[in-house]
Design an enzyme around this catalytic site. Structure first.
Site, PDB file in Angstrom:
ATOM      1  N   LYS A 271       0.179   4.242  -0.284  1.00 27.37           N
ATOM      2  CA  LYS A 271      -0.430   5.461   0.267  1.00 27.37           C
ATOM      3  C   LYS A 271      -0.160   6.640  -0.680  1.00 27.37           C
ATOM      4  O   LYS A 271      -0.141   6.448  -1.898  1.00 27.37           O
ATOM      5  CB  LYS A 271       0.083   5.707   1.686  1.00 27.37           C
ATOM      6  CG  LYS A 271      -0.071   4.454   2.563  1.00 27.37           C
ATOM      7  CD  LYS A 271       0.083   4.692   4.016  1.00 27.37           C
ATOM      8  CE  LYS A 271      -0.104   3.375   4.748  1.00 27.37           C
ATOM      9  NZ  LYS A 271      -0.081   3.497   6.189  1.00 27.37           N
TER      10      LYS A 271
ATOM     11  N   GLY B  82       2.141   2.347  10.622  1.00 25.58           N
ATOM     12  CA  GLY B  82       3.086   3.445  10.449  1.00 25.58           C
ATOM     13  C   GLY B  82       3.796   3.861  11.734  1.00 25.58           C
ATOM     14  O   GLY B  82       4.434   4.911  11.786  1.00 25.58           O
TER      15      GLY B  82
ATOM     16  N   SER C 264       3.088  -2.040  10.287  1.00 16.81           N
ATOM     17  CA  SER C 264       4.539  -2.084  10.505  1.00 16.81           C
ATOM     18  C   SER C 264       5.172  -3.442  10.171  1.00 16.81           C
ATOM     19  O   SER C 264       6.125  -3.870  10.817  1.00 16.81           O
ATOM     20  CB  SER C 264       4.881  -1.671  11.945  1.00 16.81           C
ATOM     21  OG  SER C 264       4.503  -0.323  12.164  1.00 16.81           O
TER      22      SER C 264
ATOM     23  N   HIS D  44      -9.628   1.322   4.618  1.00 17.54           N
ATOM     24  CA  HIS D  44      -8.377   1.501   5.355  1.00 17.54           C
ATOM     25  C   HIS D  44      -8.608   2.480   6.511  1.00 17.54           C
ATOM     26  O   HIS D  44      -9.374   3.442   6.372  1.00 17.54           O
ATOM     27  CB  HIS D  44      -7.294   2.032   4.414  1.00 17.54           C
ATOM     28  CG  HIS D  44      -5.935   2.008   5.033  1.00 17.54           C
ATOM     29  ND1 HIS D  44      -5.526   2.960   5.941  1.00 17.54           N
ATOM     30  CD2 HIS D  44      -4.912   1.136   4.913  1.00 17.54           C
ATOM     31  CE1 HIS D  44      -4.295   2.675   6.343  1.00 17.54           C
ATOM     32  NE2 HIS D  44      -3.903   1.569   5.736  1.00 17.54           N
TER      33      HIS D  44
ATOM     34  N   GLU E 111      -6.954   4.846   7.636  1.00 11.15           N
ATOM     35  CA  GLU E 111      -6.686   6.263   7.328  1.00 11.15           C
ATOM     36  C   GLU E 111      -7.877   6.882   6.608  1.00 11.15           C
ATOM     37  O   GLU E 111      -8.199   8.057   6.814  1.00 11.15           O
ATOM     38  CB  GLU E 111      -5.401   6.380   6.498  1.00 11.15           C
ATOM     39  CG  GLU E 111      -4.166   6.137   7.368  1.00 11.15           C
ATOM     40  CD  GLU E 111      -2.962   5.596   6.622  1.00 11.15           C
ATOM     41  OE1 GLU E 111      -2.930   5.644   5.388  1.00 11.15           O
ATOM     42  OE2 GLU E 111      -2.035   5.110   7.307  1.00 11.15           O
TER      43      GLU E 111
ATOM     44  N   ASN F 176       0.878  -1.176   0.000  1.00 11.01           N
ATOM     45  CA  ASN F 176       0.000   0.000   0.000  1.00 11.01           C
ATOM     46  C   ASN F 176       0.916   1.227   0.000  1.00 11.01           C
ATOM     47  O   ASN F 176       1.479   1.582   1.023  1.00 11.01           O
ATOM     48  CB  ASN F 176      -0.885  -0.029   1.257  1.00 11.01           C
ATOM     49  CG  ASN F 176      -1.680   1.253   1.431  1.00 11.01           C
ATOM     50  OD1 ASN F 176      -1.779   2.066   0.512  1.00 11.01           O
ATOM     51  ND2 ASN F 176      -2.252   1.441   2.614  1.00 11.01           N
TER      52      ASN F 176
ATOM     53  N   GLU G  81      -5.765  -4.797  10.483  1.00  9.92           N
ATOM     54  CA  GLU G  81      -4.736  -3.788  10.700  1.00  9.92           C
ATOM     55  C   GLU G  81      -5.024  -3.004  11.984  1.00  9.92           C
ATOM     56  O   GLU G  81      -5.836  -2.051  11.969  1.00  9.92           O
ATOM     57  CB  GLU G  81      -4.709  -2.816   9.528  1.00  9.92           C
ATOM     58  CG  GLU G  81      -4.356  -3.453   8.203  1.00  9.92           C
ATOM     59  CD  GLU G  81      -3.714  -2.441   7.267  1.00  9.92           C
ATOM     60  OE1 GLU G  81      -2.608  -2.722   6.790  1.00  9.92           O
ATOM     61  OE2 GLU G  81      -4.299  -1.379   7.025  1.00  9.92           O
TER      62      GLU G  81
HETATM   63  P1  PGA Z   1       2.628   0.307   7.518  1.00  9.23           P
HETATM   64  O1  PGA Z   1       1.180   0.538   6.879  1.00  9.23           O
HETATM   65  O2  PGA Z   1       3.131  -1.003   6.997  1.00  9.23           O
HETATM   66  O3  PGA Z   1       3.447   1.478   7.063  1.00  9.23           O
HETATM   67  O4  PGA Z   1       2.430   0.270   9.000  1.00  9.23           O
HETATM   68  C1  PGA Z   1       0.290  -0.527   6.714  1.00  9.23           C
HETATM   69  C2  PGA Z   1      -0.988  -0.048   6.098  1.00  9.23           C
HETATM   70  O5  PGA Z   1      -1.399   1.079   6.392  1.00  9.23           O
HETATM   71  O6  PGA Z   1      -1.617  -0.760   5.308  1.00  9.23           O
END
Ligand code: PGA
Length: 269
Positions: A28, A189, A229, A111, A113, A26, A183
């Site tokens: 982003k 993140g 992460s 997601h 976010e 992903n 998640e």
């Molecule tokens: P990350 O993000 O691996 O940077 O923690 C995962 C995600 O948001 O799908």
């Protein structure tokens, strides 16, 4: 194409099959066009056989066309969001129909976010899931709890609600065409990963919810990824767990070598 084949498997056959791992990057809101092209040229011929692991890049919408045009035999491209209507007066939005017409195969739905910053709700996640499968796109349906919920000990309850609402009015035939990503918000993140046991336990709880909705035969076939992460150091221990069928990866998917290490790790599953 791999996804098309899996859609035609009769249930009795599906039952005896192993869940094929998926590593989905992903990106982003990162990369420029040049970065995106350099990435695909670097990984295209290196990703493993798609029959062994599904390697997916979910890119910003603006790069999708360029990436799909260049995707190799074993790489698939996904979007990070979509609207649930096929068309309409929704300025700035992109529909499942549009994504499909460009040859996109996956789409991330719900997601955290998007839930936090763009008003995504369990209800819109449900509508998007249905719209995606109707257009033959594979939705990667994200659920996960906040730190407060984890600390209050109500993770399973909260995630159960998210799943039940996401799959409202979804038939078992369509549920089989979906992928879930667990998640935990506190792990995204942040560099703090859920322990493999924590991730696996919640994923088992999610599979139980799917079993209640669709029966064991179906729930055992739905891939459930872990995200938050994931990196080249922790991927092996996460993928070693019984119910973790792959990963949705943000930061560690941006670098081609790191992405390749992750997809190769999934070969051991
Ligand atoms: P990350 O993000 O691996 O940077 O923690 C995962 C995600 O948001 O799908």
């Amino acid at each position: 194409m791999l996804k098309k084949q899996s859609k035609t498997y009769p249930l009795f056959w599906v039952k005896s099959m192993k869940r094929r791992p998926i590593i989905a990057g992903n990106w982003k809101m990162y990369k420029t066009k040049d970065d995106a092209l350099a990435f695909i040229y670097a990984v295209n011929v290196e990703v493993p056989d798609k029959e062994k692991v599904e390697s997916v890049i979910c890119s910003p919408a603006i790069f999708l066309r360029d990436l799909v045009k260049r995707e190799g035999e074993n790489l698939r491209i996904g979007a990070q969001n979509m609207h649930y209507a096929d068309e309409g007066a929704y300025t700035g939005e992109i529909s499942a129909l549009m994504l499909k017409s460009y040859g996109v195969d996956y789409v991330v739905v719900g997601h955290s976010e998007r839930r936090a910053y763009f008003n995504e709700t369990d209800e819109t996640v449900n509508l998007k899931l249905i719209a995606a499968v109707n257009q033959d796109l594979t939705p990667i349906v994200c659920v996960g709890e906040s730190l407060e919920i984890r600390e209050a000990g109500t993770t399973d309850k909260v995630v159960k609600k998210q799943i039940e609402k996401a799959y409202l009015n979804v038939t078992s035939e369509n549920a089989l065409k979906t992928v879930v990503a667990y998640e935990p918000i506190w792990a995204i993140g942040t560099g703090v990963t859920a322990t493999p046991e924590q991730a696996n336990d919640t994923i088992i709880a999610i599979r139980k919810v799917l079993e209640k909705l669709y029966g064991k035969e179906v729930s055992e076939q739905i891939r459930i990824l872990y995200g938050g992460s994931v990196n080249v150091k922790n991927v092996d221990s996460l993928l070693a767990m019984s119910d973790i069928d792959g990963a949705l990866v943000g930061g560690a998917s941006l670098d081609p070598n790191s992405f390749l290490t992750l997809v190769r790790a999934a070969l051991k599953k």
